[in-house]
Design an enzyme around this catalytic site. Sequence first.
Site, mmCIF file in Angstrom:
data_model
loop_
_atom_site.group_PDB
_atom_site.id
_atom_site.type_symbol
_atom_site.label_atom_id
_atom_site.label_comp_id
_atom_site.label_asym_id
_atom_site.label_seq_id
_atom_site.Cartn_x
_atom_site.Cartn_y
_atom_site.Cartn_z
ATOM 1 N N CYS A 57 6.247 -6.377 7.548
ATOM 2 C CA CYS A 57 7.083 -5.726 8.287
ATOM 3 C C CYS A 57 7.531 -6.894 9.355
ATOM 4 C CB CYS A 57 6.679 -4.447 8.911
ATOM 5 S SG CYS A 57 7.785 -3.577 10.028
ATOM 6 N N CYS A 92 -1.189 6.380 9.694
ATOM 7 C CA CYS A 92 0.160 5.749 10.263
ATOM 8 C C CYS A 92 -0.403 4.378 10.770
ATOM 9 C CB CYS A 92 0.732 6.515 11.138
ATOM 10 S SG CYS A 92 1.428 8.178 10.369
ATOM 11 N N CYS A 115 3.621 8.687 0.438
ATOM 12 C CA CYS A 115 3.974 7.716 1.518
ATOM 13 C C CYS A 115 4.187 6.415 1.102
ATOM 14 C CB CYS A 115 3.101 7.842 2.897
ATOM 15 S SG CYS A 115 3.636 6.706 4.188
ATOM 16 N N CYS A 152 6.159 -4.142 16.097
ATOM 17 C CA CYS A 152 5.502 -2.963 17.278
ATOM 18 C C CYS A 152 4.339 -3.488 17.593
ATOM 19 C CB CYS A 152 5.493 -1.614 16.429
ATOM 20 S SG CYS A 152 7.519 -1.177 16.198
ATOM 21 N N GLU A 212 0.738 -1.306 -0.079
ATOM 22 C CA GLU A 212 0.050 -0.061 -0.027
ATOM 23 C C GLU A 212 0.861 1.236 -0.076
ATOM 24 O OE1 GLU A 212 -3.597 -0.695 2.732
ATOM 25 O OE2 GLU A 212 -1.814 -1.613 3.579
ATOM 26 N N CYS A 270 0.914 -1.458 15.707
ATOM 27 C CA CYS A 270 0.966 -1.265 14.472
ATOM 28 C C CYS A 270 0.353 -2.387 13.539
ATOM 29 C CB CYS A 270 2.468 -0.958 13.638
ATOM 30 S SG CYS A 270 2.617 -0.704 12.185
HETATM 31 N N1 SAH Z 1 9.197 0.887 10.111
HETATM 32 C C1 SAH Z 1 9.282 2.366 10.140
HETATM 33 C C2 SAH Z 1 8.464 3.042 9.056
HETATM 34 C C3 SAH Z 1 7.095 2.753 9.018
HETATM 35 S S1 SAH Z 1 6.176 2.967 10.530
HETATM 36 C C4 SAH Z 1 9.393 3.096 11.493
HETATM 37 O O1 SAH Z 1 9.069 2.245 12.358
HETATM 38 O O2 SAH Z 1 9.513 4.146 11.771
HETATM 39 C C5 SAH Z 1 5.801 4.780 10.240
HETATM 40 C C6 SAH Z 1 5.209 5.454 11.394
HETATM 41 O O3 SAH Z 1 3.927 5.078 11.670
HETATM 42 C C7 SAH Z 1 6.282 4.869 12.355
HETATM 43 O O4 SAH Z 1 6.513 6.244 13.444
HETATM 44 C C8 SAH Z 1 5.279 3.902 13.535
HETATM 45 O O5 SAH Z 1 5.547 3.864 14.710
HETATM 46 C C9 SAH Z 1 3.783 4.724 13.182
HETATM 47 N N2 SAH Z 1 2.649 4.169 13.437
HETATM 48 C C10 SAH Z 1 2.422 2.692 13.435
HETATM 49 N N3 SAH Z 1 1.194 2.357 14.097
HETATM 50 C C11 SAH Z 1 0.939 3.226 14.266
HETATM 51 C C12 SAH Z 1 -0.475 3.827 14.950
HETATM 52 N N4 SAH Z 1 -1.477 2.806 15.329
HETATM 53 N N5 SAH Z 1 -0.760 5.007 15.155
HETATM 54 C C13 SAH Z 1 -0.133 5.920 14.686
HETATM 55 N N6 SAH Z 1 1.210 5.884 14.458
HETATM 56 C C14 SAH Z 1 1.528 4.257 14.180
#
Ligand code: SAH
Length: 343
Positions: A112, A333, A105, A116, A92, A119
């Site tokens: 991934c 995000c 983006c 986390c 996506e 996410c």
């Molecule tokens: N792996 C990289 C890039 C992808 S995530 C990273 O970790 O930075 C892009 C951003 O979205 C990151 O800052 C991540 O922590 C954030 N993100 C992930 N899940 C989210 C959520 N549920 N709400 C808001 N931001 C989120």
Amino acid sequence: MEKINLKSLTLTQMEEFIRQLGEPVYRAKQIFKWIYKGQTEFEKMTDLPKDLIAKLKDCAYVGKIDIYKKYESEIDETTKYIFVLEDGQMVESVKMKYSFGTTACISSQVGCPMGCAFCASTEGGMVRNLAWWEMADEVLAIEKDSNVKVSRVVVMGSGEPLLNYDELMQLLRILNSPLAFNISYRRLTVSTCGIVPEIIRLAEEGLPITLAVSLHAPNDDIRSSLMPINKRYPILQLLDACKYYIMKTKRRITFEYILISDINDTEQYAYELSNLLKGLLCHVNLIPLNPVKGKKFKKSDNFRVRKFEQILLNNGISATVRREMGSDINAACGQLRRSLFVR
Ligand code: SAH
């Protein structure tokens, strides 16, 4: 003989390919330019002679990723694209319109591996890295579909870009190349969860891109409970790498900090974060959590978000609250990839 995908070649590689065909080298540049105009058919590359077109059709093609589905937000001008890759995998990307231009983006991996807790992109694990040309094609496909020029690219979609390092570097070069996308390095952002050795490596490239680091917590206890990578590279190591990055590039780092209700959003944590970042050339991007179905975390309320921002500002830390975009189409995000599993 398998046909060669010309989109997977750098200009230098294309020149070598053209030489091997026994054609004048300047043809490579012509083809290269057509490719980044979005042209995939050799017949429509109008400045190429017929015999070269015939030769190319025999041994080459211009690969592309295809739009599988497209969702337009009804609350803002955000569009989410689901692309299908040549091997049938899907990724996506999101197009966001701002007053200063259009931002894409893009994803760097299918899925991934980082795990986390908040996410969606990591729920099905990691399938594979994207090739640089597939990442570039996310941008090209968005430009072609919407007939706009993308002026900024953030590598913040699904995946951890620094675990796909070599392809990422080639992507940045092609995005910057005047013959391809011609976007200045300052308008390119790479977001990482904090892979320390790769941050150091990136610092040594000396590219004036923006590095965004997903911090999300003011201390190791909280960060480790949210982000497994913190057990490998705890906060102080991460900040050391960030300091090195700043020293080498003279660029300000963006720290992303998701605000999750009662987990990391209290006043006490805002003070702790201020102390942690004091004196660092950085900006904190506060992101109210985007809820992901099936996860226990809740978004902080608006009052807490503003209070948190105010405490950082009062302590001399530059901070803003990120505007949430495309949440109605799961484009915000942390929401990417989910729609590929849940319908
Ligand atoms: N792996 C990289 C890039 C992808 S995530 C990273 O970790 O930075 C892009 C951003 O979205 C990151 O800052 C991540 O922590 C954030 N993100 C992930 N899940 C989210 C959520 N549920 N709400 C808001 N931001 C989120």
